[in-house]
Design a protein around this motif. Structure first.
Motif, PDB file in Angstrom:
ATOM      1  N   ASP C 127       0.812  -1.215   0.000  1.00 40.22           N
ATOM      2  CA  ASP C 127       0.000   0.000   0.000  1.00 40.22           C
ATOM      3  C   ASP C 127       0.846   1.265   0.000  1.00 40.22           C
ATOM      4  OD1 ASP C 127       1.110  -0.255   2.421  1.00 40.22           O
ATOM      5  OD2 ASP C 127      -0.722   0.024   3.578  1.00 40.22           O
ATOM      6  N   GLY C 128       2.136   1.117  -0.181  1.00 38.62           N
ATOM      7  CA  GLY C 128       2.967   2.314  -0.246  1.00 38.62           C
ATOM      8  C   GLY C 128       3.604   2.654   1.075  1.00 38.62           C
ATOM      9  N   GLY C 129       3.386   1.811   2.044  1.00 47.38           N
ATOM     10  CA  GLY C 129       4.068   2.008   3.318  1.00 47.38           C
ATOM     11  C   GLY C 129       3.382   3.033   4.205  1.00 47.38           C
ATOM     12  N   ASP C 130       2.531   3.857   3.629  1.00 45.82           N
ATOM     13  CA  ASP C 130       1.849   4.869   4.422  1.00 45.82           C
ATOM     14  C   ASP C 130       0.346   4.601   4.438  1.00 45.82           C
ATOM     15  OD1 ASP C 130       4.207   6.285   4.856  1.00 45.82           O
ATOM     16  OD2 ASP C 130       4.054   7.150   2.847  1.00 45.82           O
ATOM     17  N   GLY C 131      -0.057   3.481   3.931  1.00 46.48           N
ATOM     18  CA  GLY C 131      -1.480   3.170   3.828  1.00 46.48           C
ATOM     19  C   GLY C 131      -2.163   4.027   2.782  1.00 46.48           C
ATOM     20  N   GLY C 132      -1.431   4.660   1.937  1.00 48.09           N
ATOM     21  CA  GLY C 132      -2.043   5.591   0.990  1.00 48.09           C
ATOM     22  C   GLY C 132      -1.779   5.227  -0.450  1.00 48.09           C
ATOM     23  N   GLY C 133      -2.753   4.716  -1.150  1.00 45.23           N
ATOM     24  CA  GLY C 133      -2.712   4.684  -2.597  1.00 45.23           C
ATOM     25  C   GLY C 133      -2.052   3.481  -3.233  1.00 45.23           C
ATOM     26  N   GLY C 134      -0.910   3.017  -2.710  1.00 48.23           N
ATOM     27  CA  GLY C 134      -0.239   1.881  -3.326  1.00 48.23           C
ATOM     28  C   GLY C 134       0.439   2.259  -4.621  1.00 48.23           C
ATOM     29  N   ARG C 135       0.957   3.434  -4.704  1.00 47.88           N
ATOM     30  CA  ARG C 135       1.616   3.843  -5.937  1.00 47.88           C
ATOM     31  C   ARG C 135       3.123   3.672  -5.806  1.00 47.88           C
ATOM     32  NH1 ARG C 135      -1.863   7.582  -5.172  1.00 47.88           N
ATOM     33  NH2 ARG C 135      -3.686   6.384  -5.763  1.00 47.88           N
ATOM     34  N   ARG C 136       3.768   3.416  -6.907  1.00 46.89           N
ATOM     35  CA  ARG C 136       5.214   3.282  -6.891  1.00 46.89           C
ATOM     36  C   ARG C 136       5.871   4.549  -6.390  1.00 46.89           C
ATOM     37  NH1 ARG C 136       8.001   0.070 -11.583  1.00 46.89           N
ATOM     38  NH2 ARG C 136       9.644   0.683 -10.170  1.00 46.89           N
ATOM     39  N   GLY C 137       5.237   5.670  -6.701  1.00 50.66           N
ATOM     40  CA  GLY C 137       5.812   6.957  -6.323  1.00 50.66           C
ATOM     41  C   GLY C 137       6.047   7.074  -4.832  1.00 50.66           C
ATOM     42  N   ALA C 138       5.090   6.526  -4.061  1.00 47.38           N
ATOM     43  CA  ALA C 138       5.223   6.625  -2.606  1.00 47.38           C
ATOM     44  C   ALA C 138       6.447   5.857  -2.130  1.00 47.38           C
ATOM     45  CB  ALA C 138       3.953   6.093  -1.949  1.00 47.38           C
ATOM     46  N   HIS C 139       6.616   4.683  -2.674  1.00 46.37           N
ATOM     47  CA  HIS C 139       7.783   3.884  -2.310  1.00 46.37           C
ATOM     48  C   HIS C 139       9.060   4.631  -2.647  1.00 46.37           C
ATOM     49  CE1 HIS C 139       5.742   0.307  -1.131  1.00 46.37           C
ATOM     50  NE2 HIS C 139       5.149   0.138  -2.312  1.00 46.37           N
ATOM     51  N   ARG C 140       9.067   5.163  -3.849  1.00 47.10           N
ATOM     52  CA  ARG C 140      10.264   5.822  -4.335  1.00 47.10           C
ATOM     53  C   ARG C 140      10.612   7.023  -3.467  1.00 47.10           C
ATOM     54  NH1 ARG C 140      13.373   5.852  -9.048  1.00 47.10           N
ATOM     55  NH2 ARG C 140      14.248   7.928  -9.305  1.00 47.10           N
ATOM     56  N   ALA C 141       9.597   7.788  -3.138  1.00 45.31           N
ATOM     57  CA  ALA C 141       9.835   8.974  -2.311  1.00 45.31           C
ATOM     58  C   ALA C 141      10.378   8.564  -0.946  1.00 45.31           C
ATOM     59  CB  ALA C 141       8.533   9.761  -2.156  1.00 45.31           C
ATOM     60  N   LEU C 143      11.987   5.827  -0.245  1.00 48.06           N
ATOM     61  CA  LEU C 143      13.332   5.292  -0.405  1.00 48.06           C
ATOM     62  C   LEU C 143      14.349   6.426  -0.507  1.00 48.06           C
ATOM     63  CD1 LEU C 143      15.063   2.828  -0.642  1.00 48.06           C
ATOM     64  CD2 LEU C 143      14.621   2.743  -3.073  1.00 48.06           C
ATOM     65  N   LEU C 144      13.990   7.464  -1.247  1.00 49.11           N
ATOM     66  CA  LEU C 144      14.904   8.602  -1.369  1.00 49.11           C
ATOM     67  C   LEU C 144      15.140   9.234  -0.001  1.00 49.11           C
ATOM     68  CD1 LEU C 144      13.676  10.170  -4.713  1.00 49.11           C
ATOM     69  CD2 LEU C 144      15.801   8.942  -4.287  1.00 49.11           C
ATOM     70  N   ASP C 145      14.067   9.341   0.794  1.00 48.03           N
ATOM     71  CA  ASP C 145      14.217   9.862   2.155  1.00 48.03           C
ATOM     72  C   ASP C 145      15.196   9.007   2.954  1.00 48.03           C
ATOM     73  OD1 ASP C 145      12.619  11.991   1.907  1.00 48.03           O
ATOM     74  OD2 ASP C 145      10.829  11.055   2.796  1.00 48.03           O
ATOM     75  N   LEU C 146      15.024   7.699   2.801  1.00 45.52           N
ATOM     76  CA  LEU C 146      15.879   6.780   3.553  1.00 45.52           C
ATOM     77  C   LEU C 146      17.338   6.915   3.120  1.00 45.52           C
ATOM     78  CD1 LEU C 146      13.921   3.431   3.758  1.00 45.52           C
ATOM     79  CD2 LEU C 146      14.854   4.739   5.649  1.00 45.52           C
ATOM     80  N   LEU C 147      17.557   7.019   1.813  1.00 42.67           N
ATOM     81  CA  LEU C 147      18.930   7.133   1.334  1.00 42.67           C
ATOM     82  C   LEU C 147      19.558   8.418   1.842  1.00 42.67           C
ATOM     83  CD1 LEU C 147      18.818   5.721  -2.301  1.00 42.67           C
ATOM     84  CD2 LEU C 147      19.434   4.599  -0.179  1.00 42.67           C
ATOM     85  N   ARG C 148      18.746   9.453   1.933  1.00 44.49           N
ATOM     86  CA  ARG C 148      19.266  10.687   2.526  1.00 44.49           C
ATOM     87  C   ARG C 148      19.597  10.457   3.993  1.00 44.49           C
ATOM     88  NH1 ARG C 148      14.805  13.263   0.102  1.00 44.49           N
ATOM     89  NH2 ARG C 148      15.504  13.198  -2.057  1.00 44.49           N
TER      90      ARG C 148
END
Lengths: 332, 279, 338
Positions: C127-141, C143-148
């Motif tokens: 579901d995108g990790g935030d319970g919202g939408g299940g879009r790839r974009g959420a995962h990607r965002a 992940l970028l936060d995590l890499l930072r």
């Protein structure tokens, strides 16, 4: 200077590097880039640095299985460099080397006893009785049962393998031994016994030792003097106590501050921040350490600092060692 | 011991081992096992081309000789040819591979390029050409097979030597100032032994087949030798009526070659499971 | 310390693995407590079972392994009672993250880093990790936060690179990001800095400490290096031959070790060792372990009753736990936590 048994001057070793008929040539890596040091009779000189700093290549070059591309090596004042590998080994018969990976340094198809005896055979100690006597004495000296000789390397523990590889080299009665990470991969309790054995044997046989290690705690415990290497160069060399209590070179300070110590409640953020080490294929101009140095100025990028004397028995390779404030390294 | 236990669990390898051991026993005891040991060279015109019966279970051939006896006697020829050829090929190929793998410079280049040339042409074709050139005889056939089989060993030993040459224990030996000969023959060779043994085992089967082909084409064994390939060649004009004349020597070839291949594959798995996929 | 603020509690864990030569008793009796928000080091020599303990908590024991006794209680739930499917779906990688030992082996060299890390996230949080939408974009965002957060320079570009384009230290950062991808509450790290140089190791330890503080993580940190324990861990548990012998605050254990094994082991550390005595004898084989306290054949203070039964663990008021008969009699008061 009869005090000095082995004298290394401007030693340089190139690794890899291929000229190919087709395709681009790979430039060699200067694994050892102008190292000078003098090994004093009977001392244990530690060579410390992180992986890729060239400490193992330095040991192999001094041994003679890696050919130097420049520089001089003198053994008792006699030049023993500039020779093809086998002749170099013959000339440096007094120098022997103990590998880091003891399990891999023994032929898995040969029993330990045969491997030990072979060392004597190769070096022309011919009579069987004499070989057996010498091996018996040496096995006892390193604390191994003679019956162990019938076993194969994979049947021995890490500590026993170290003892075997140590015995194989010491039975040849060298005057200088190069120990490459003699306790890497050993458990703490086994490490302690191996270190004690090394110290006792070196003292008993009055050997001189080049002690290569990445473990600062071990080096501090074992060595008389310590050389710190960074990207193929020695950046600081001093008596052990001097070096650990008042490091001068910025890299030495960082290294000492980063090393784990047995003190609880350390501030992980006390040590200065360091970036990633540069690749040995792209060493920075001037001072090799300048890209990670907190004190770097313009001159560090243009001129390579020489190894210069910095007080009693200490040499350091830094343009600014005089100006940098005293080390904030916590003493314990 | 672990190796033996592992091998014992490998059914096809064990089948191969049983076949090969049986073949060896048959070869050693051939004159005693064969019901008519003298049929190797004697002929009985009155008993020509008799179908399998109680008296001769595999029937008789065009000269009235007992096919079973000749198949049994042929085992000895087949195995000894294979053994000599493989041993000869190893004697040439292994040292060349060691030298090419150990040293650097032009010498290994020359050795390996020559090897590549040999390996580029199918061995059998090369052996045929060579046997033709030397003139038909069993000795020349074996010579031809030997002279075309050594590159397989050179290739394997070269690769193994290159790998073992850079291992730490070889470096340690060089540190002790060990000579090249000692390092190559006392240390690298034993460590390279497993793949050599595997190749030799499979090579035995392969050579039996090639020798049979040479015999069949009249470039190997000469009549009246009891040789399987030769027997099949002689049987051609009596087919399909005298089916037994060709079938039983053919089965013998198939079985022994099959056995050596199973055994070789089994050994390969025991020695190094990694090798299975690479070929 | 009350049981309420414990995130993970391991009690009397016994694990054995049948081998060709008999049954290996890998873990004999292990107790471990990980309070919320603390980094607990598990330290011991090779073969002491520390990695098996970490794998037991993750539920990735070898197939043949048998749990003979004990409980692994995570957030009030016994993980040993869950089946593999449930462990995979709810716990492993999601509630409990894992940082493996070797950064050079843990990433698949043939796939881009971004592909590998996003796959982990999709697997556990469709579901995108935030319970919202299940879009790839959420995962990607995320992940970028995590890499930072793990201080990877230029995270956008990093996603499109292959593992071999990163240094050892950077790869370990990527693996840490992977372990944190699904917002776990517990992170298990198995010798994550052993393959690294000291200056890189320091940076990784620093990062782990910062992340633990920032996300309120608890951590089980397996290591053989007391120096690293001293640098990073709040608490430490010492293991010997499959038994937990001593546990408590890091400073307490380093300064005032009670168990004879801990005392001898610390005395072997080159920072402390004056005579480098070592420990006499060798570690018992798990195939034929000595009865009772497994250290008693090598222990200078051993008594006849050491061989009878594993000594009960005594915990003092400060939470310093030790399993040794020397502390059973009145010498040290065996205070129980209230």
């Amino acid at each position: 200077m009869s005090d000095v048994i082995l004298d290394v001057e401007g030693l340089e070793t190139l690794l890899g590097g291929e000229r190919r008929l087709l395709g681009a040539a790979r430039p060699p890596v200067r694994a050892v880039a102008g190292v000078s040091l003098a090994l004093r009779r009977g001392e244990i000189l530690g060579v410390v640095g992180e992986s890729g700093c060239g400490k193992t290549t330095l040991g192999r070059t001094i041994l003679g299985i890696q050919r130097e591309s420049a520089g001089t090596i003198r053994l008792d004042g006699r030049v023993v460099s500039g020779l093809p590998p086998r002749e170099a080994r013959r000339a440096r018969h007094d120098v022997q080397y103990v590998h880091q990976d003891a399990a891999a340094a023994l032929d898995p198809w040969w029993s330990v006893g045969r491997s030990l005896e072979e060392a004597l055979l190769i070096n022309g100690i011919g009579r069987r009785a004499e070989r057996e006597a010498r091996l018996g004495r040496m096995l006892a000296a390193v604390g191994l049962e003679p019956a162990l000789g019938r076993r194969y390397p994979h049947e021995l523990s890490g500590g026993q393998l170290r003892r075997v590889t140590l015995a194989r080299v010491l039975v040849l009665a060298p005057r200088i031994v190069i120990l490459d990470e003699p306790t890497s991969g050993l458990d703490l309790s086994v490490q302690a016994t191996v270190l004690r054995l090394v110290r006792e044997l070196l003292g008993e046989l009055r050997l001189t030792c080049l002690f290569i290690s990445h473990d600062l705690s071990v080096v501090r415990q074992m060595c008389d003097r310590v050389a710190i290497m960074y990207l193929g160069r020695i950046v600081e060399l001093a008596a052990t106590r001097q070096l650990f209590e008042a490091p001068v070179h910025p890299y030495t300070r960082v290294l000492l501050a980063a090393a784990p110590r047995l003190v609880a409640g350390q501030d992980l953020h006390a040590a200065p921040i360091l970036g990633e080490p540069p690749s040995p294929t792209a060493v920075p101009s001037g001072c090799a350490f300048r890209t990670r140095c907190l004190h770097a100025v313009d001159v560090c990028a243009t001129r390579e600092p020489a190894l210069e004397p910095a007080g009693a028995g200490r040499t350091v390779s830094c343009h600014r060692w005089r100006e940098i404030p005293a080390a904030p390294v916590t003493a314990d | 011991m672990l190796v033996l236990r592992k091998f014992a669990r490998d059914t096809s390898g064990m089948v191969g081992l049983v076949i090969v051991l049986t073949a060896v026993v048959v070869a050693v005891l051939a004159p005693r096992l064969a019901p008519h040991p003298l049929d190797a060279y004697e002929s009985h015109p009155l008993r020509r081309l008799q179908a399998p019966s109680d008296a001769s279970p595999f029937g008789t051939d065009n000269l009235g000789r007992d096919v079973l006896s000749r198949v049994i006697l042929g085992t000895r020829a087949a195995l000894s040819i294979a053994l000599l050829v493989v041993a000869g090929a190893m004697l040439i190929g292994v040292p060349l591979g060691l030298v090419a793998g150990y040293y650097r410079g032009w010498m290994p280049e020359v050795i390996m390029r020559v090897t590549d040339v040999f390996l580029a042409v199918p061995q059998l074709i090369l052996a045929l050409a060579l046997a033709q050139l030397l003139g038909p005889s069993l000795r020349n056939a074996m010579l031809a097979l030997t002279l075309t089989y050594w590159p397989f060993f050179t290739r394997i030993v070269f690769a193994e030597t290159r790998r073992i040459r850079v291992s730490v224990f070889v470096e340690a030996l060089e540190g002790l100032n060990a000579g090249a000969g000692r390092v190559m023959f006392a240390h690298i060779l034993p460590n390279a032994a497993p793949p050599i043994i595997v190749r030799a085992t499979i090579g035995m089967g392969f050579t039996i087949l090639s020798a049979a082909v040479l015999g069949f084409l009249g470039m190997g064994a000469t009549p009246p030798d009891p040789e399987w390939g030769l027997a099949i060649a002689e049987s051609r004009q009596y087919l399909p009526e005298a089916w037994w004349f060709a079938t039983f020597p053919g089965l013998a070839i198939f079985l022994v070659v099959f056995g050596f291949n199973l055994l070789g594959d089994g050994l390969r798995d025991v020695v190094d499971p990694r090798l299975r996929r690479s070929r | 310390m009350s049981a309420g603020d414990l995130l993970l509690r391991v009690e009397g864990l016994r694990i054995s693995i049948p081998t060709d030569d008999g049954v290996a008793q890998i873990l004999d009796h292990v107790d471990l407590r990980i309070p919320r928000g603390r980094i607990v080091g598990v330290v011991g020599e090779s073969g002491c079972g520390k990695s098996t303990l970490a794998r037991a908590v993750l539920g990735i024991l070898p197939r043949a392994a048998r749990v003979d006794a004990g409980r692994i209680v995570f957030e009030g739930e016994d993980l040993l009672a869950l089946d593999q499917r449930e462990l995979t779906r709810r716990i492993r990688g999601k509630e409990i993250g894992f940082i493996p030992q070797d950064p050079f082996l843990a990433l698949n060299p043939t796939f881009k880093v971004g592909t590998q890390l996003l796959e982990i996230m999709r697997w556990h949080a469709p579901d995108g990790g935030d319970g919202g939408g299940g879009r790839r974009g959420a995962h990607r965002a995320r992940l970028l936060d995590l890499l930072r957060a793990v201080q990877i320079a230029d995270p956008e570009a990093a996603l499109d690179r292959y593992p071999h384009q990163f240094s050892g230290g950077q790869r370990q950062r990527l693996l840490i990001a992977g372990a944190l991808a699904c917002r776990p509450r517990l992170v298990i790290a198995d010798e994550p800095t052993t393959a690294l140089d000291v200056t890189t190791q320091l940076q990784i330890l620093r990062l782990l400490r910062d992340l633990a503080n920032r996300f309120g993580l608890s951590m089980l940190f397996v290591t053989h290096d007391f120096g690293v324990v001293a640098q990073l861990c709040d608490d430490v548990m010492v293991m010997y031959a499959g038994q937990s012998v001593e546990g408590g605050g890091t400073a307490e254990i380093l300064e005032r070790p009670r168990h004879p094994y801990t005392q001898l082991l610390l005395a072997c550390h080159p920072d402390r060792a004056q005579d480098l005595a070592g420990i006499p004898g060798t570690v018992a084989s798990p195939l034929a372990p000595p009865p009772g306290c497994r250290f008693h054949p090598r222990c200078p203070s051993a008594r006849p009753d050491c061989a009878v039964a594993r000594p009960a663990t005594v915990v003092d008021a400060g939470g310093h736990a030790v399993g040794c008969v020397l502390y059973h009699a009145g010498a040290v008061p065996a205070a129980r936590p209230s």
